[in-house]
Design an enzyme around this catalytic site. Sequence first.
Site, PDB file in Angstrom:
ATOM      1  N   ARG A   1     -44.305  26.818  21.330  1.00 12.82           N
ATOM      2  CA  ARG A   1     -43.556  26.596  22.566  1.00 12.82           C
ATOM      3  C   ARG A   1     -42.151  27.161  22.385  1.00 12.82           C
ATOM      4  O   ARG A   1     -41.537  27.024  21.323  1.00 12.82           O
ATOM      5  CB  ARG A   1     -43.476  25.096  22.912  1.00 12.82           C
ATOM      6  CG  ARG A   1     -44.767  24.512  23.466  1.00 12.82           C
ATOM      7  CD  ARG A   1     -45.075  25.053  24.846  1.00 12.82           C
ATOM      8  NE  ARG A   1     -46.264  24.460  25.449  1.00 12.82           N
ATOM      9  CZ  ARG A   1     -47.489  24.965  25.368  1.00 12.82           C
ATOM     10  NH1 ARG A   1     -47.695  26.078  24.670  1.00 12.82           N
ATOM     11  NH2 ARG A   1     -48.496  24.376  25.974  1.00 12.82           N
TER      12      ARG A   1
ATOM     13  N   GLU B   1     -39.896  31.139  30.919  1.00 12.35           N
ATOM     14  CA  GLU B   1     -41.023  32.055  31.069  1.00 12.35           C
ATOM     15  C   GLU B   1     -41.266  32.280  32.553  1.00 12.35           C
ATOM     16  O   GLU B   1     -41.447  31.308  33.281  1.00 12.35           O
ATOM     17  CB  GLU B   1     -42.281  31.469  30.413  1.00 12.35           C
ATOM     18  CG  GLU B   1     -42.174  31.360  28.897  1.00 12.35           C
ATOM     19  CD  GLU B   1     -43.424  30.786  28.243  1.00 12.35           C
ATOM     20  OE1 GLU B   1     -44.392  30.444  28.985  1.00 12.35           O
ATOM     21  OE2 GLU B   1     -43.453  30.672  27.016  1.00 12.35           O
TER      22      GLU B   1
ATOM     23  N   HIS C   1     -46.872  35.054  26.834  1.00  8.92           N
ATOM     24  CA  HIS C   1     -47.636  33.808  26.666  1.00  8.92           C
ATOM     25  C   HIS C   1     -49.132  34.024  26.919  1.00  8.92           C
ATOM     26  O   HIS C   1     -49.708  33.476  27.859  1.00  8.92           O
ATOM     27  CB  HIS C   1     -47.095  32.717  27.589  1.00  8.92           C
ATOM     28  CG  HIS C   1     -47.419  31.335  27.097  1.00  8.92           C
ATOM     29  ND1 HIS C   1     -46.655  30.238  27.389  1.00  8.92           N
ATOM     30  CD2 HIS C   1     -48.437  30.865  26.317  1.00  8.92           C
ATOM     31  CE1 HIS C   1     -47.186  29.152  26.835  1.00  8.92           C
ATOM     32  NE2 HIS C   1     -48.273  29.516  26.176  1.00  8.92           N
TER      33      HIS C   1
END
Length: 358
Positions: free
Chosen positions: A275, A304, A323
């Site tokens: 994370r 993000e 991601h």
Amino acid sequence: MFVLVAFRSRKIDKICWLFHNSNKIFLRNCSKKSEDKKSVYVTRPDIPAVGLNILKNQCNVSTWNECSPVPRKELLKHIAGKDALFCTLVEKIDKELITTAGPQLKCIATYSVGYEHIDLETCKTLGIRVGYTPDVLTDATAELTMALLLATSRRLLEANKDVYSGGWKTWSPNYMCGQGLKSCQVGLFGFGRIGQEIAARLVPFKPKKITYTTRNKRPDAATKVGACYATFEEMVCESDVIIVCCSLTPETKEKFGKCTFAKMKKNCVFINTARGAIVDQKALYEALKEKWIMAAGLDVTTPEPLPLNEPLLKLKNVVILPHIGSADTETRCKMACITALNILAALNNEKMISEVQL
């Protein structure tokens, strides 16, 4: 009437069966009238159809109509009166949203292994069950971590850009030299399912030593991959490669800051597929710019997506991915099915496949 659920990926010949309770998943009352069905809101329409179809056979399903994050205002509007919510990791499921849904809300199921975006305290207080998707994305994330590590340590993206930009002139003994994994000491910060699978994939590269750092020692799992325990200080100061693969908790938030990066070896390659908030991003930028460490590979960032003016994007010694740790087709289909089946289990007062213990 009971129907056993299965799904097939077009790229996979075998049928993948999902098991629940005594190794079977049963969908009850397939012939329910529409007015008798529970209502479920899905925050994206582009969830793999195999999962959505499971829900549609049993529930009245409504979804956000664009392949982008649902606006907060729309989510608050459409969650009202629903019995269950199928969400992703990008939506903030806080007390306001949960209470707006109403007292009939029985379940929140997230299409992710992480659940820090969900207010668990409110769910516990109101008796709302929470489902998630661990295990199924372990292999995909471990594979992506290895790919990111190799791309970063061997400067693959930097070299590829030279091919297209004209930077590739001729052979040179020092041109695009990176760091191999053989004889390196690799430190894993986190040694759960994903950390253990990363360690197993590291072994064929013959690193000098694999260490792991966790709150609790895991000698049995470590023995299987030839790893040994190291304190956080030892891992930071001694590792040639550091891989972050832990959960985001209050204890791990911004665990890697300026002081920590300053203690790392100058040849250290730092990888984060966990994370973004585990890392102080400004400190990482300084560490890379000032060459405190060799390079970094990130599949997760804060925020993000990253804005295009993010300072990290101006550096050559960082590889950033959007991601995509679980982004293989089979994994995403299984995640959709598990999320759907978690919802059906909760609505039928049965055991979920994967439930967060509140």
